[in-house]
Design a protein around this motif. Structure first.
Motif, PDB file in Angstrom:
ATOM      1  N   LEU A   1      -7.147 -12.950  13.335  1.00  0.00           N
ATOM      2  CA  LEU A   1      -8.510 -12.474  13.834  1.00  0.00           C
ATOM      3  C   LEU A   1      -9.340 -13.605  13.603  1.00  0.00           C
ATOM      4  N   ARG A   2      -9.373 -14.369  12.629  1.00  0.00           N
ATOM      5  CA  ARG A   2     -10.038 -15.624  12.482  1.00  0.00           C
ATOM      6  C   ARG A   2     -10.077 -16.470  13.545  1.00  0.00           C
ATOM      7  N   THR A   3      -8.885 -16.915  13.893  1.00  0.00           N
ATOM      8  CA  THR A   3      -8.829 -17.698  15.269  1.00  0.00           C
ATOM      9  C   THR A   3      -9.531 -17.221  16.296  1.00  0.00           C
ATOM     10  N   ALA A   4      -9.185 -15.749  16.723  1.00  0.00           N
ATOM     11  CA  ALA A   4      -9.923 -15.402  17.847  1.00  0.00           C
ATOM     12  C   ALA A   4     -11.423 -15.172  17.618  1.00  0.00           C
ATOM     13  N   ALA A   5     -11.963 -15.003  16.461  1.00  0.00           N
ATOM     14  CA  ALA A   5     -13.179 -14.897  16.280  1.00  0.00           C
ATOM     15  C   ALA A   5     -13.862 -16.176  16.268  1.00  0.00           C
TER      16      ALA A   5
ATOM     17  N   HIS B   1       4.740  -6.756   3.862  1.00  0.00           N
ATOM     18  CA  HIS B   1       3.600  -6.342   4.563  1.00  0.00           C
ATOM     19  C   HIS B   1       2.437  -7.419   4.200  1.00  0.00           C
ATOM     20  N   GLY B   2       2.507  -8.166   3.227  1.00  0.00           N
ATOM     21  CA  GLY B   2       1.560  -8.874   2.526  1.00  0.00           C
ATOM     22  C   GLY B   2       1.638 -10.040   3.619  1.00  0.00           C
ATOM     23  N   GLU B   3       2.659 -10.603   4.053  1.00  0.00           N
ATOM     24  CA  GLU B   3       2.673 -11.584   5.137  1.00  0.00           C
ATOM     25  C   GLU B   3       2.131 -11.152   6.526  1.00  0.00           C
ATOM     26  N   GLN B   4       2.531  -9.982   7.041  1.00  0.00           N
ATOM     27  CA  GLN B   4       2.317  -9.310   8.235  1.00  0.00           C
ATOM     28  C   GLN B   4       0.589  -9.391   8.208  1.00  0.00           C
ATOM     29  N   LEU B   5       0.062  -8.941   7.039  1.00  0.00           N
ATOM     30  CA  LEU B   5      -1.449  -8.671   6.863  1.00  0.00           C
ATOM     31  C   LEU B   5      -2.145 -10.389   6.780  1.00  0.00           C
ATOM     32  N   ALA B   6      -1.470 -11.366   6.233  1.00  0.00           N
ATOM     33  CA  ALA B   6      -2.224 -12.392   6.297  1.00  0.00           C
ATOM     34  C   ALA B   6      -2.189 -13.035   7.582  1.00  0.00           C
ATOM     35  N   HIS B   7      -0.969 -13.009   8.394  1.00  0.00           N
ATOM     36  CA  HIS B   7      -0.837 -13.225   9.902  1.00  0.00           C
ATOM     37  C   HIS B   7      -1.768 -12.670  10.632  1.00  0.00           C
ATOM     38  N   SER B   8      -2.150 -11.228  10.496  1.00  0.00           N
ATOM     39  CA  SER B   8      -3.287 -10.717  11.358  1.00  0.00           C
ATOM     40  C   SER B   8      -4.295 -11.235  10.917  1.00  0.00           C
TER      41      SER B   8
END
Length: 445
Positions: free
Chosen positions: A369-373, A358-365
Motif C-alpha cells: 500500500l505504501r509503495t502504491a501510494a 497473519h502479521g507477516e501478511q499484514l506487514a506485506h500488505s
C-alpha cells in the motif's frame, strides 16, 4: 379617549403578535414546569436577568422525545403573544430542542463515519456469543434499578450462571475512561487478577443524549473493538443508539433484554428435559410390555428342546456383540483422531504460528500500500509540474518581460486589431515596468 382594559390588552396583543409574526428562537433554562390535566405544559424560561412564561400545547408535547425538566437548557421555537385572560406576555412554543444537542449530534455523526470507514462496525469482525454461557460480567453502576433488574432476570432464566459485577460510573465527565478500563481489564483478567468470564455486558438505563454521551466516546469504542471476548451493549431504551452499540458484538435494546438475548431459559430447558423423560419412560414401558408378552408365550408353549430354540438367538447375540465391539472401536478411534486434530489446531504453538503468519501478511500488505501510494503521488506530482509549466508559458506577463507590451483601450479591453481603433482613441501601454498613456494618430492595416 379612554379605553377599556379589554381594548388595551387586545391592542397590546395585536402589537406583540405583529412584531413577532415570524417564528423566533429563544434560548434559556427551564424554571418551573407544570403539566395541566389537558396535557398542556406551562413553564417559565429564564436567564440571569429575565424570565418568560411559555406554553406547549398537548398535541405538540406528545411528539417530544425528551420530557421537559427543571434546569434543562433548551432552544424554543415559536412566537410571542399576550394572554388576554391575565393580560400577561406568553411565548407559544412550536418546537423544543435541548441546547447543545446539535453540537453533540455533529460529534456523534463524525465519529460514527470515521469508525465505520475503519471497519469497526463490520459484522465480519464481531464475535459470536456462547450458546451455553457459564459466567458473565456486568459492567454498570452498582446502584440503581438496572443492576437489580438484571440480577433478578438472571436468577429467573439461568441461575447456574456465575455473575460478576464490575462497578463503574455510567454518566458524567471521565465516565468513558472508567468504562474503557473495565472492558480492557475484564478482557485480560489474568493480567489484573480478575476471574475469566464468557462475555461482558455494558449496561445503563435511559437518559438524554448528554446522559449517555460517555458511551459515544472513541476511547470506549476502541476498547470494545480490542476486547478478546464478546461484548454486549445494553444502553438506554430501544430508541437510543450509541457508538458502543455499533462496535459491540451484540446490541440489546434494554439491559434486561440483554439477559434474555444471551442466556437460555431455565423453564424452557426444564420443559425439554421433562419431554425427554416422558419419551424415555414411554419407550421403556413399551419394551417391558413386549418382553412380558414374549415371556408369557414362552411359558405357554411346549418347550421340548429349549436349547435348540435358544441357539439362533445366541448366534444373533454373538453377531451383534461382534458388530457392537467393532463399531465402538471404530468410533473411539475416530473420536481420538478428531481430538488429536483439535488439540493440534488449538495448541499455543499453532496459534502463535497463525498469528505470526497473519502479521507477516499484514506487514506485506502495508508495504504494498505504501509503495502504491508513493507511485501515485509521484505521478500526480509530475502531472502538476507539467501543468504548471504550461500555465507559466501562457502567462502574458512573461511576454511583457521579453519586451512586448499590452495595449488596452479606455474600457480596459485588449486591442488586438488596428481596424478596431480610430485616430484619437486613448490607449494604455503596459510595459515590463510601468505603463504609458497615449493616443492613436494613425492606423495601418
Amino acid at each position: 379617549m379612554a379605553m377599556t382594559v379589554t381594548e388595551l390588552v387586545a391592542r397590546l396583543k395585536r402589537a406583540v403578535e405583529l412584531e413577532g409574526a415570524e417564528s423566533n428562537c429563544v434560548v434559556g433554562e427551564i424554571g418551573s414546569c407544570k403539566p395541566a390535566p389537558s396535557g398542556h405544559l406551562y413553564f417559565t424560561l429564564k436567564d440571569e436577568n429575565a424570565q418568560l412564561q411559555c406554553v406547549l400545547y398537548a398535541f405538540r408535547a406528545r411528539m417530544m422525545r425528551t420530557p421537559l425538566r427543571v434546569g434543562m437548557q433548551v432552544e424554543l421555537y415559536g412566537r410571542p403573544t399576550v394572554w388576554e385572560g391575565r393580560g400577561s406576555l406568553q411565548f407559544l412554543v412550536d418546537r423544543v430542542r435541548e441546547a447543545g444537542v446539535g453540537t453533540l449530534q455533529q460529534r456523534f455523526d463524525a465519529l460514527k463515519a470515521r469508525l465505520l470507514a475503519e471497519g469497526l462496525f463490520d459484522s465480519a469482525r464481531k464475535r459470536p456469543l456462547p450458546a451455553h454461557p457459564q459466567s458473565v460480567c456486568l459492567i454498570t453502576s452498582p446502584t440503581g434499578a438496572v443492576i437489580q433488574d438484571m440480577r433478578h432476570r438472571l436468577s429467573e432464566r439461568a441461575p447456574w450462571i456465575e455473575t460478576y459485577l464490575y462497578p463503574v460510573q455510567v454518566q458524567g465527565k471521565g465516565a468513558e475512561l472508567g468504562l474503557a478500563r473495565a472492558v480492557e481489564r475484564m478482557g485480560h483478567p489474568e493480567e489484573h487478577g480478575l476471574p475469566r468470564v464468557d462475555y461482558l455486558i455494558l449496561a445503563r438505563g435511559g437518559g438524554s443524549m448528554e446522559d449517555l454521551w460517555c458511551f459515544n466516546e472513541e476511547v470506549l469504542a476502541r476498547a470494545i473493538a480490542a476486547c478478546p471476548i464478546p461484548v454486549v451493549s445494553a444502553v438506554g431504551h430501544e430508541t437510543d443508539f450509541t457508538i458502543a452499540d455499533f462496535v459491540a458484538d451484540l446490541r440489546a435494546p434494554t439491559p434486561t433484554a440483554a439477559i434474555e438475548l444471551t442466556t437460555p431459559d431455565a423453564a424452557e430447558l426444564l420443559d425439554r428435559l421433562s419431554a425427554a423423560e416422558h419419551r424415555l419412560k414411554t419407550r421403556l414401558q413399551s419394551a417391558l410390555q413386549t418382553a412380558r408378552l414374549r415371556l408369557r408365550l414362552a411359558e405357554q408353549s411346549a418347550l421340548k428342546r429349549p436349547l435348540t430354540l435358544l441357539a439362533p438367538h445366541q448366534q444373533r447375540l454373538d453377531i451383534l456383540t461382534d458388530e457392537l465391539t467393532g463399531t465402538a472401536s471404530e468410533r473411539l478411534q475416530r473420536a481420538a483422531a478428531a481430538l488429536d486434530a483439535a488439540e493440534a489446531r488449538l495448541s499455543p504453538r499453532t496459534l502463535r504460528e497463525r498469528l505470526r503468519a497473519h502479521g507477516e501478511q499484514l506487514a506485506h500488505s502495508e508495504q504494498r500500500l505504501r509503495t502504491a501510494a508513493a507511485h501515485r503521488l509521484a505521478a500526480a506530482s509530475a502531472r502538476l509540474d507539467t501543468q504548471e509549466a504550461r500555465l507559466c508559458a501562457a502567462d502574458p506577463q512573461r511576454a511583457v518581460q521579453r519586451g512586448f507590451a499590452l495595449v488596452r483601450r479606455a474600457d480596459g479591453s485588449l486591442a488586438r486589431d488596428a481596424a478596431e481603433l480610430q485616430p484619437g482613441d486613448p490607449l494604455t501601454l503596459t510595459l515590463a515596468r510601468g505603463s504609458v498613456e497615449t493616443r492613436v494618430t494613425r492606423t495601418t492595416e
